[in-house]
Design a protein around this motif. Structure first.
Motif, PDB file in Angstrom:
ATOM      1  N   GLN A  58      -1.429  44.606 -30.799  1.00  0.00           N
ATOM      2  CA  GLN A  58      -1.374  46.069 -30.755  1.00  0.00           C
ATOM      3  C   GLN A  58      -2.707  46.661 -31.187  1.00  0.00           C
ATOM      4  O   GLN A  58      -3.394  46.118 -32.054  1.00  0.00           O
ATOM      5  N   THR A  78      -0.783  54.982 -30.380  1.00  0.00           N
ATOM      6  CA  THR A  78      -0.967  53.598 -29.938  1.00  0.00           C
ATOM      7  C   THR A  78      -1.747  53.590 -28.637  1.00  0.00           C
ATOM      8  O   THR A  78      -1.404  54.318 -27.700  1.00  0.00           O
ATOM      9  N   THR A  83      -4.120  50.557 -32.343  1.00  0.00           N
ATOM     10  CA  THR A  83      -3.750  51.931 -32.667  1.00  0.00           C
ATOM     11  C   THR A  83      -4.992  52.733 -33.036  1.00  0.00           C
ATOM     12  O   THR A  83      -6.046  52.172 -33.340  1.00  0.00           O
ATOM     13  N   THR A 141      -4.560  45.869 -24.892  1.00  0.00           N
ATOM     14  CA  THR A 141      -4.900  45.167 -26.134  1.00  0.00           C
ATOM     15  C   THR A 141      -6.338  44.646 -26.086  1.00  0.00           C
ATOM     16  O   THR A 141      -7.216  45.189 -26.741  1.00  0.00           O
ATOM     17  N   TRP A 161      -8.589  48.183 -24.145  1.00  0.00           N
ATOM     18  CA  TRP A 161      -7.665  49.241 -24.517  1.00  0.00           C
ATOM     19  C   TRP A 161      -8.283  50.622 -24.305  1.00  0.00           C
ATOM     20  O   TRP A 161      -9.504  50.769 -24.192  1.00  0.00           O
TER      21      TRP A 161
END
Length: 223
Positions: free
Chosen positions: A62, A74, A64, A78, A81
């Motif tokens: 993840q 978020t 964020t 990954t 991103w």
């Protein structure tokens, strides 16, 4: 679990086992690459999109982002991103992007973004000024649409979409629409709508004054 088996010529076997726990203590790597890979950035728009990469020895689960002036979310993706619709406040905004792996290890990268805010012609407009220029409305429309876009709203559909100085007459409907469009942006931000002088604007009756424009400018900057 690791199992070792020994076998003799007669086919007899014996085994021994060892349970091994792998502890991932290596933090991932998070990198901001867009809109810049530098540690600082300046912009005149109230909404920003971040982009970058993240990597880990096992795998990133993840990514964020958070703004020290308020707001978090978020990112999409990954290893590659992006985070869009990040609302900026006037002045310095420290944006922190954090990558997390399956073991809970984290790593961050930061970008300090300076939002210089909105600038307007003849700011503030003198109360003695009897001329409300088309450019005042055009600038407010641009600023309000920027605030709306940053909060996931569509650009407002304005009456007389193109205002021309010396040609387009400034009308009561123009002022009403500016207030409506800005109030909707405040509502989307879960903020109390501004208060206005001459709450009811009547075509052919209400004279659009400097105070009306100055109030809208202040409300734009306050959101």
């Amino acid at each position: 679990m690791l199992t070792v088996t020994a076998r003799d010529l007669a086919g007899n076997t014996a085994t021994d086992t060892l349970t091994v726990t792998f502890s991932d203590t290596t933090a991932p790597v998070a990198t901001i690459a867009s809109p810049t890979s530098n540690p600082t950035y300046s912009t005149t728009t109230s909404s920003l999109t971040l982009g970058g990469t993240a990597s880990d020895a096992v795998g990133v689960t993840q990514v964020t982002w958070a703004n020290n002036r308020g707001g978090s979310g978020t990112a999409t993706g990954t290893t590659s991103w992006s985070g869009s619709g990040i609302v900026l406040q006037s002045g310095s905004n420290v944006l922190t992007v954090t990558a997390r792996d399956a073991a809970g290890n984290t790593a961050s990268d930061t970008l300090t973004v300076t939002f210089t805010g909105f600038t307007f012609t003849d700011d503030p407009i003198s109360a003695q000024s009897g001329v409300i220029k088309a450019v005042y409305l055009t600038e407010l429309r641009t600023a309000i649409n920027s605030l709306r876009t940053a909060r996931g709203q569509l650009a407002y559909s304005w009456t007389d979409s193109t205002l021309t100085t010396g040609s387009t007459q400034v009308k009561a409907v123009h002022l009403t629409e500016l207030r409506t469009a800005l109030n909707q942006a405040y509502q989307a931000a879960v903020r109390t709508a501004p208060t206005y002088t001459d709450l009811s604007v009547v075509a052919g009756t209400t004279v659009i004054k400097a105070v009306h424009i100055n109030e809208l400018r202040s409300a734009v900057r306050a959101l």
